[in-house]
Enzyme design. Structure first.
Site, short mmCIF file in Angstrom:
data_model
loop_
_atom_site.label_atom_id
_atom_site.label_comp_id
_atom_site.label_asym_id
_atom_site.label_seq_id
_atom_site.Cartn_x
_atom_site.Cartn_y
_atom_site.Cartn_z
N ASN A 7 0.91 -1.18 -0.08
CA ASN A 7 0.09 -0.23 -0.07
C ASN A 7 0.76 1.31 -0.03
O ASN A 7 1.41 1.64 0.85
CB ASN A 7 -0.81 0.17 1.32
CG ASN A 7 -1.95 1.03 1.32
OD1 ASN A 7 -1.85 2.04 0.60
ND2 ASN A 7 -2.50 1.14 2.23
N ARG A 93 -2.60 -2.26 -3.59
CA ARG A 93 -3.74 -1.23 -3.27
C ARG A 93 -3.63 0.01 -4.39
O ARG A 93 -2.67 0.67 -4.36
CB ARG A 93 -3.69 -0.65 -1.97
CG ARG A 93 -4.84 0.14 -1.75
CD ARG A 93 -4.68 0.99 -0.26
NE ARG A 93 -6.07 1.73 -0.30
CZ ARG A 93 -5.90 2.99 0.43
NH1 ARG A 93 -5.06 3.35 1.16
NH2 ARG A 93 -6.80 3.58 0.62
N HIS A 182 -12.67 3.33 0.23
CA HIS A 182 -12.77 2.09 0.97
C HIS A 182 -13.40 1.11 0.62
O HIS A 182 -14.11 0.24 1.45
CB HIS A 182 -13.50 2.73 2.51
CG HIS A 182 -12.77 3.93 3.20
ND1 HIS A 182 -13.50 5.06 3.66
CD2 HIS A 182 -11.60 4.06 3.46
CE1 HIS A 182 -12.66 5.87 4.13
NE2 HIS A 182 -11.50 5.28 4.10
N ARG A 243 -11.53 16.09 7.58
CA ARG A 243 -12.20 16.55 6.28
C ARG A 243 -13.67 16.99 6.49
O ARG A 243 -14.20 16.56 7.75
CB ARG A 243 -12.37 15.55 5.30
CG ARG A 243 -11.08 14.90 4.85
CD ARG A 243 -11.29 13.90 3.49
NE ARG A 243 -10.13 13.29 3.12
CZ ARG A 243 -9.75 12.02 3.35
NH1 ARG A 243 -10.65 11.26 3.75
NH2 ARG A 243 -8.86 11.70 2.76
N ASP A 286 -8.09 13.08 16.47
CA ASP A 286 -8.07 11.88 17.19
C ASP A 286 -9.36 11.50 18.29
O ASP A 286 -9.41 12.54 19.16
CB ASP A 286 -6.76 11.37 17.63
CG ASP A 286 -6.69 9.89 18.11
OD1 ASP A 286 -7.75 9.28 18.71
OD2 ASP A 286 -5.72 9.36 17.53
N GLU A 387 -8.26 -4.89 5.09
CA GLU A 387 -7.90 -4.35 4.06
C GLU A 387 -6.70 -5.26 3.26
O GLU A 387 -7.09 -5.89 2.11
CB GLU A 387 -7.88 -3.01 3.66
CG GLU A 387 -9.07 -2.22 3.89
CD GLU A 387 -8.92 -0.81 4.06
OE1 GLU A 387 -8.35 -0.33 5.26
OE2 GLU A 387 -9.39 -0.09 3.13
P1 ADP Z 1 -6.99 5.59 8.64
O1 ADP Z 1 -6.68 4.20 8.16
O2 ADP Z 1 -8.15 6.21 7.96
O3 ADP Z 1 -5.94 6.52 8.96
P2 ADP Z 1 -8.15 4.09 11.11
O4 ADP Z 1 -8.99 3.25 10.66
O5 ADP Z 1 -6.65 3.49 11.56
O6 ADP Z 1 -7.77 5.49 10.00
O7 ADP Z 1 -8.43 4.98 12.28
C1 ADP Z 1 -7.63 5.98 13.11
C2 ADP Z 1 -8.61 6.61 13.99
O8 ADP Z 1 -9.29 5.82 14.95
C3 ADP Z 1 -7.83 7.63 14.92
O9 ADP Z 1 -7.62 8.80 14.31
C4 ADP Z 1 -8.86 7.67 16.14
O10 ADP Z 1 -9.73 8.68 16.09
C5 ADP Z 1 -9.69 6.46 16.20
N1 ADP Z 1 -9.25 5.33 17.00
C6 ADP Z 1 -8.26 4.60 17.40
N2 ADP Z 1 -8.31 4.09 18.56
C7 ADP Z 1 -9.29 4.49 19.26
C8 ADP Z 1 -9.90 4.29 20.34
N3 ADP Z 1 -9.22 3.44 21.11
N4 ADP Z 1 -10.90 4.93 20.81
C9 ADP Z 1 -11.42 5.77 20.06
N5 ADP Z 1 -10.87 6.14 18.79
C10 ADP Z 1 -9.81 5.49 18.30
#
Ligand code: ADP
Length: 400
Positions: A7, A93, A182, A243, A286, A387
């Site tokens: 990826n 990917r 996605h 976003r 986050d 994925e």
């Molecule tokens: P991407 O692949 O789009 O970067 P992910 O699917 O890995 O994103 O998701 C990342 C986001 O998941 C983080 O920015 C956070 O907001 C959320 N996240 C991860 N762990 C936790 C948790 N334990 N509690 C709440 N939110 C979480």
């Protein structure tokens, strides 16, 4: 057969090696800051489970990154394979397949040309994906490669769902339409949900909420995607980490005028400085930080999480209407898998569908959870997306 899954981003490269027959993960890792100072490779041997190894090492380009990945995989001490011959195929990917690709394909020169042709639809992603293909081709000539597209699963959407109500020439001349992203995750999770529900995939109306830093919802009816929230680009739909998601497009010109910005500059703000990050008064993108903020009574953190959950619930309502019902709702990705708080907030809007939350189950963490009660009219799950495994499966299916 071992599959190397790649990826490739503009300055990063994530990889996994999966044994396609057993679906066991053998190794995974990440190259970061490719082409910059401080580049590093993180590598994990998942067979010995010896933990993460991080090595800072110069990586002027993606070819060097791929060669470091191959070195790590075949390293005498920490590698998981004896030689590169043990990699049967590489799965890449690819973010945007335009209208050309409705499923995964074996990579040929024609496929590479076609991916280039749609690069203007994903100018940040497709060129990086192509660099990854080039690098693997140079270092592993003769190993078959497969392109797995983020957009392919959504190509079954009907015209009424993918057309924007703008002059038809925008579609005919420039291919402006909803594509959705996605797709690999929506496909994997909707299939897994049917498996868990013990019902034929083709018989179900499923809504998948992929809630990560990027977030999207899809409606999957009878095993086919019929609508999805992301559009021509990943900017449309849900409120995301940074976003904005849906908004009045006139805002772009309005803000450009007020702040002396170009349209491109405003769109960059909508991509990078908006979403829950903006709504939380720039506290964080986050959800772990936002949940802490909510617990501490921070008004803007509460606003960000409330607005996020409200938008997800509105999409679920819309897609229930689109499918004339819903049997299964599945939450996935970082937030969907890990935040009972957000799941409960979203489901709080959906009592009218006869959904009943099992509060105890919702607090648990597992790859698969049923978070609705037995007598809930709709089965609601939290399902860990994968994925890379989905890409490995597609690659294996085309090359075995
Ligand atoms: P991407 O692949 O789009 O970067 P992910 O699917 O890995 O994103 O998701 C990342 C986001 O998941 C983080 O920015 C956070 O907001 C959320 N996240 C991860 N762990 C936790 C948790 N334990 N509690 C709440 N939110 C979480």
């Amino acid at each position: 057969m071992n599959i190397l899954v790649i990826n490739c981003g503009s300055s990063s490269l994530k990889f996994q090696v999966i044994d396609a027959e057993t679906e066991k993960l053998l190794a995974k890792g990440l190259c970061e800051r490719i082409g910059m100072d401080g580049a590093s490779i993180t590598y994990e041997n998942k067979v010995s489970n010896s933990g993460k190894e991080v090595n800072e090492t110069p990586m002027p380009d993606h070819k060097k990154a791929v060669s470091l990945v191959l070195e790590a995989l075949t390293n005498e001490k920490t590698g998981v394979i004896g030689s590169l011959d043990e990699i049967g195929a590489v799965g890449h990917r690819i973010v945007h397949g335009g209208e050309k690709f409705t499923s995964s394909v074996i990579i040929t020169d024609d496929v590479i040309e076609a991916i280039k042709e749609v690069s203007d639809l994903a100018p940040l992603h497709n060129p990086a994906n192509l660099i990854g293909i080039d690098a693997c081709k140079a270092l592993m000539p003769g190993t078959p490669m497969v392109a797995v597209f983020d957009t392919a699963f959504h190509q079954t959407m009907p015209e009424k769902a993918y057309m924007y109500a703008v002059p038809l020439s925008y579609y005919k001349d420039y291919k402006v339409r909803r594509y959705g992203f996605h797709g690999t995750s929506h496909s994997y999770v909707s299939k897994k949900a049917a498996e868990i529900a013990g019902k034929p995939y083709e018989s179900l109306k499923t809504i998948v909420c992929h809630l990560g830093n990027g977030a999207s919802v899809s409606a999957v009816c009878g095993g086919k995607c019929v609508d999805t929230s992301m559009g021509l680009t990943p900017l449309e739909g849900l409120i995301m980490g940074t976003r904005s998601g849906d908004l009045d497009p006139a805002i772009v010109e309005f803000i450009a005028g007020k702040e002396g910005k170009t349209a491109a500059e405003v769109v960059s703000v909508l991509n990078k400085k908006s979403g829950v990050f903006a709504l939380s008064n720039e506290l964080s993108s986050d959800f772990r930080d936002l949940e802490k903020g909510c617990n501490n009574g921070d008004h803007y953190a509460q606003l960000a999480v409330d607005a996020f959950a409200y938008r997800v619930a509105k999409y679920i309502g819309a897609y229930t209407a689109a499918m004339n019902g819903v049997d299964v709702i599945a939450f996935t990705a970082g937030i969907g898998e890990n935040s009972p708080f957000v799941r409960e907030k979203v489901l709080g809007y959906l009592g009218y569908l006869g959904i009943k939350l099992d509060k105890e189950e919702n607090e648990k963490r597992a790859d698969v959870l049923r978070i609705s009660t037995k007598d809930s009219a709709v089965a609601v799950y939290s399902i860990a997306t994968n994925e890379e495994l989905a890409i490995a499966r597609e690659t294996y299916a085309l090359t075995k």
